[in-house]
Design a protein around this motif. Structure first.
Motif, PDB file in Angstrom:
ATOM      1  N   LEU A 103     -31.696-110.442  86.339  1.00 23.18           N
ATOM      2  CA  LEU A 103     -30.335-110.771  85.962  1.00 23.18           C
ATOM      3  C   LEU A 103     -29.340-109.977  86.806  1.00 23.18           C
ATOM      4  O   LEU A 103     -29.565-108.820  87.127  1.00 23.18           O
ATOM      5  N   ILE A 104     -28.250-110.619  87.113  1.00 22.37           N
ATOM      6  CA  ILE A 104     -27.148-109.960  87.802  1.00 22.37           C
ATOM      7  C   ILE A 104     -26.148-109.545  86.739  1.00 22.37           C
ATOM      8  O   ILE A 104     -25.687-110.371  85.955  1.00 22.37           O
ATOM      9  N   ARG A 105     -25.836-108.262  86.696  1.00 25.01           N
ATOM     10  CA  ARG A 105     -24.856-107.776  85.720  1.00 25.01           C
ATOM     11  C   ARG A 105     -23.461-108.057  86.252  1.00 25.01           C
ATOM     12  O   ARG A 105     -23.119-107.665  87.354  1.00 25.01           O
ATOM     13  N   ASN A 122     -16.044-114.489  78.913  1.00 23.90           N
ATOM     14  CA  ASN A 122     -17.289-114.583  78.134  1.00 23.90           C
ATOM     15  C   ASN A 122     -17.961-115.929  78.355  1.00 23.90           C
ATOM     16  O   ASN A 122     -19.156-116.009  78.648  1.00 23.90           O
ATOM     17  N   LYS A 123     -17.207-117.011  78.208  1.00 25.58           N
ATOM     18  CA  LYS A 123     -17.765-118.354  78.404  1.00 25.58           C
ATOM     19  C   LYS A 123     -18.228-118.561  79.839  1.00 25.58           C
ATOM     20  O   LYS A 123     -19.306-119.111  80.087  1.00 25.58           O
ATOM     21  N   TYR A 124     -17.403-118.125  80.798  1.00 27.53           N
ATOM     22  CA  TYR A 124     -17.711-118.329  82.212  1.00 27.53           C
ATOM     23  C   TYR A 124     -19.015-117.629  82.609  1.00 27.53           C
ATOM     24  O   TYR A 124     -19.880-118.216  83.262  1.00 27.53           O
ATOM     25  N   ILE A 125     -19.167-116.384  82.185  1.00 26.94           N
ATOM     26  CA  ILE A 125     -20.365-115.614  82.545  1.00 26.94           C
ATOM     27  C   ILE A 125     -21.593-116.142  81.814  1.00 26.94           C
ATOM     28  O   ILE A 125     -22.668-116.269  82.400  1.00 26.94           O
ATOM     29  N   TRP A 153     -26.949-114.564  85.041  1.00 26.10           N
ATOM     30  CA  TRP A 153     -25.887-113.571  84.902  1.00 26.10           C
ATOM     31  C   TRP A 153     -26.003-112.900  83.543  1.00 26.10           C
ATOM     32  O   TRP A 153     -26.296-113.540  82.541  1.00 26.10           O
ATOM     33  N   GLU A 154     -25.752-111.615  83.509  1.00 28.55           N
ATOM     34  CA  GLU A 154     -25.732-110.853  82.264  1.00 28.55           C
ATOM     35  C   GLU A 154     -24.352-110.220  82.117  1.00 28.55           C
ATOM     36  O   GLU A 154     -23.864-109.557  83.032  1.00 28.55           O
TER      37      GLU A 154
END
Length: 74
Positions: free
Chosen positions: A26-28, A54-57, A63-64
């Motif tokens: 995961l990419i933080r 929040n929604k976008y990520i 993605w994390e």
């Protein structure tokens, strides 16, 4: 130079079957939210920005969500 014979220990290879589905890195991802004025239209700006990020990520696989850096400059 060496008085004792060298001892070499052989470690047998181990094979682990993996697939792309089992390996996930995961990419933080963090976000930056800023409110710069006290105008009425800015009152809920921070909440809207947080909701958007929040929604976008969360909608990006791999993605994390790492958090939000907030700056209120009012």
């Amino acid at each position: 130079m060496y008085d004792k014979p060298r001892v070499v220990k052989t470690i047998p290879a181990s094979f682990i079957k993996t697939t792309a589905a089992t390996i996930t890195k995961l990419i933080r991802v963090g976000a930056y939210a800023r409110v710069s004025t006290k105008k009425e239209e800015q009152e809920d700006s921070y909440e809207r920005q947080v909701s958007h990020y929040n929604k976008y990520i969360q909608n990006h696989e791999g993605w994390e969500f790492a958090g939000i850096f907030m700056r209120m400059k009012v």
